[in-house]
Design a protein around this motif. Structure first.
Motif, mmCIF file in Angstrom:
data_model
loop_
_atom_site.group_PDB
_atom_site.id
_atom_site.type_symbol
_atom_site.label_atom_id
_atom_site.label_comp_id
_atom_site.label_asym_id
_atom_site.label_seq_id
_atom_site.Cartn_x
_atom_site.Cartn_y
_atom_site.Cartn_z
ATOM 1 N N ASP A 291 29.538 29.270 56.865
ATOM 2 C CA ASP A 291 30.216 29.214 55.571
ATOM 3 C C ASP A 291 30.327 30.562 54.874
ATOM 4 O O ASP A 291 30.980 30.675 53.844
ATOM 5 C CB ASP A 291 29.566 28.175 54.656
ATOM 6 N N PHE B 17 30.751 31.641 51.030
ATOM 7 C CA PHE B 17 30.473 30.448 50.233
ATOM 8 C C PHE B 17 28.977 30.159 50.143
ATOM 9 O O PHE B 17 28.545 29.394 49.273
ATOM 10 C CB PHE B 17 31.194 29.244 50.846
ATOM 11 N N VAL C 102 35.365 25.081 54.306
ATOM 12 C CA VAL C 102 35.671 25.905 53.136
ATOM 13 C C VAL C 102 36.867 26.808 53.413
ATOM 14 O O VAL C 102 36.932 27.471 54.444
ATOM 15 C CB VAL C 102 34.460 26.793 52.758
ATOM 16 N N LEU D 52 36.502 23.408 48.992
ATOM 17 C CA LEU D 52 35.596 22.752 49.933
ATOM 18 C C LEU D 52 36.144 21.366 50.261
ATOM 19 O O LEU D 52 36.133 20.470 49.423
ATOM 20 C CB LEU D 52 34.190 22.642 49.337
#
Length: 217
Positions: A3, A6, A61, A142
């Motif tokens: 991710d 994020f 994401v 997301l």
């Protein structure tokens, strides 16, 4: 792909499920046109969708790095709308048909044969908001497959139980990030994608085009 950028948002989240969620990220999009970001992310989302159940994935994401795309709540609504239209087009759906009833109860965003919930984080949100980016100028979308809620928070095919909602609310309260319980318990899923700046403010109808924006095509 992990991710990435994020990760600080996930670490700072008061959601009790965030820490153990299995989240991947599409390549960051540096441009100023969200529609192009959606088109580019289409193949990544389609691949993710194929692996959701077997790998028990919880979220994908999309990071849009242009600061202007999340500078105001109005900009966020347009960004989300244009990105979703791009994704729908990239995955072979008809954007106009898919968004025609987005404001209705029971509507779900459907991409690559999967139902999705969307949570948007943007720099326009204050640090006290659960949608804060914690200093990042990027806007993050997301995409959470409904399968993930089935695994973590709901009996199969039902709404999130009151006890689970209470845990989430209490965790946000303890962290000083107000949680809009009334909105969360509503049945209009699209109204939850883009949060208002303050709990109790009117829902953000991101699926409706602005005065100078064309309809979904």
């Amino acid at each position: 792909m992990a991710d990435g950028a994020f990760a600080p948002i996930r670490r700072g989240s008061a959601c009790p499920f965030a820490a153990r969620a299995r989240i991947e990220a599409a390549p960051a999009h540096p441009g100023a046109e969200p529609y192009e970001a959606g088109l580019e992310a289409g193949p990544v989302l389609t691949d993710f969708a194929r692996r959701v159940e077997d790998e028990e994935l919880d979220g994908l994401v999309l990071q849009l790095t242009d600061p202007g795309l999340g500078a105001t709540l109005e900009a966020v609504a347009t960004t989300v709308r244009r990105t979703v239209i791009g994704l729908l087009a990239a995955t072979g759906a008809d954007p106009a048909a898919e968004l025609a009833h987005a404001g209705a109860d029971g509507w779900w965003l459907r991409l690559a044969d999967i139902r999705w919930f969307l949570v948007v984080f943007a720099p326009c949100y204050p640090d006290t908001s659960p949608r804060s980016t914690h200093g990042s100028d990027s806007t993050f979308l997301l995409f959470q497959p409904v399968h993930s809620f089935d695994r973590h928070a709901t009996p199969k095919g039902t709404v999130i139980a009151p006890a689970v909602r209470e845990r989430i609310r209490d965790a946000h309260h303890a962290a000083g990030t107000p949680y809009d319980s009334d909105l969360a318990q509503g049945t209009t899923e699209a109204a939850k994608f883009v949060a208002a700046l303050n709990p109790g403010d009117p829902p953000v109808a991101w699926w409706r085009p602005g005065p100078t924006e064309p309809e979904a095509t």
